[in-house]
Write a protein that holds these residues in place. Sequence first.
Motif, PDB file in Angstrom:
ATOM      1  N   MET A  97      84.774  60.671 -54.554  1.00 41.06           N
ATOM      2  CA  MET A  97      84.070  60.892 -55.803  1.00 41.06           C
ATOM      3  C   MET A  97      83.712  59.533 -56.416  1.00 41.06           C
ATOM      4  N   HIS A  98      82.553  59.462 -57.058  1.00 39.59           N
ATOM      5  CA  HIS A  98      82.178  58.240 -57.778  1.00 39.59           C
ATOM      6  C   HIS A  98      81.420  58.620 -59.041  1.00 39.59           C
ATOM      7  N   PHE A  99      81.303  57.670 -59.946  1.00 41.19           N
ATOM      8  CA  PHE A  99      80.334  57.794 -61.039  1.00 41.19           C
ATOM      9  C   PHE A  99      79.776  56.420 -61.350  1.00 41.19           C
TER      10      PHE A  99
ATOM     11  N   CYS B 220      82.606  51.761 -61.732  1.00 45.62           N
ATOM     12  CA  CYS B 220      83.120  53.096 -61.415  1.00 45.62           C
ATOM     13  C   CYS B 220      84.626  53.037 -61.561  1.00 45.62           C
TER      14      CYS B 220
ATOM     15  N   VAL C  10      86.699  55.858 -60.947  1.00 45.66           N
ATOM     16  CA  VAL C  10      87.422  56.903 -60.212  1.00 45.66           C
ATOM     17  C   VAL C  10      88.576  56.237 -59.462  1.00 45.66           C
TER      18      VAL C  10
ATOM     19  N   HIS D 151      88.274  52.364 -58.853  1.00 49.40           N
ATOM     20  CA  HIS D 151      87.337  51.749 -57.904  1.00 49.40           C
ATOM     21  C   HIS D 151      86.861  50.372 -58.352  1.00 49.40           C
TER      22      HIS D 151
ATOM     23  N   MET E  57      84.234  47.861 -56.957  1.00 54.38           N
ATOM     24  CA  MET E  57      83.081  48.647 -57.376  1.00 54.38           C
ATOM     25  C   MET E  57      82.658  48.221 -58.781  1.00 54.38           C
TER      26      MET E  57
HETATM   27 CU   LIG Z   1      83.748  54.955 -57.345  1.00 53.37          CU
END
Ligand SMILES: [Cu+2]
Length: 299
Positions: free
Chosen positions: A208-210, A276, A278, A287, A292
């Motif tokens: 999962m990422h955002f 990110c 997550v 992350h 990230m």
């Molecule tokens: Cu991520």
Amino acid sequence: MDRRTFLTGASAIGAALGLGIRPLDGDLTALAQATPPVTPNLFADLGLPEITVTATADSYTVSESSISAGRYLVHLVNQAPVEVYAAFLQLPGGTAIDDFSALLTDPATVEPPEWYYTTFAPGGISATPGEESWVVLDLPEGVYAVNSDVPEAGLPAVELEVTGEALADLPVPAATAKVDMVEMMFHFDPPIVAGSQILEVTNSGEQMHFFTLASVPAGTTVEDFMGLAASFSGTPTESSLAFDDIQPYFDTANQSPGTTAWAALNVDPGTYLALCFVPDPATGAPHAMLGMVDVLTIA
Ligand SMILES: [Cu+2]
């Protein structure tokens, strides 16, 4: 269920960014949020069916309760006094919406349920108080919890039932900027520019990422951020970046691997961190702490 609090716990700079926690003195003073320019609806010509999510100080409503699978324009209207999301995730079988809401609104909740980062999440968008935002999402069949993603808002999640199969030939928003998310980096092509644009957000990774943009002073480097982050875990830092220098600016919600969402983004020229938070399942580290994070100079 703010992933920066409930979802990452107090273990990381993500929590600090989200809540304005000052790790050195414990002051809970809210972090001032940079004020992004008003974002227009850039998707009006696509003819997509629309879902309106409206947040107030004491209510969270979704205009639909049962829809057909497909591509939707989500319109978030935030009349609440805090930033809220229109975040979508599928509830696993046997999980009642009320149980999820109880977790979402309980200030004592610091860990997400185990299913949180493996369930299907098509994405979402946030809006600052008094603002509106727009995001286009693909919603395949399932039972969803539409939620504010912010425990401080105290707003219950709303169930949305999606049935059937989406049409194969769906309108595609004309993105002029794209961000692809993998472990543990962002790839921008074409890059974000100043002004109004459609940003295509894709998760080509396996977790999962955002995607979040935070405003920072000109000249900020990734090393500055990592130095500041290290100070949150007790390591002395030489970073010239102060906690108050990082101001939340634009936030998308969790996206599962293989998903694409399109957000309307209006950004002032300046220097930003792409982040990110997550958590990595193997290490628990957000992350961003695993690389990230990028510095974007947007002109
Ligand atoms: Cu991520």
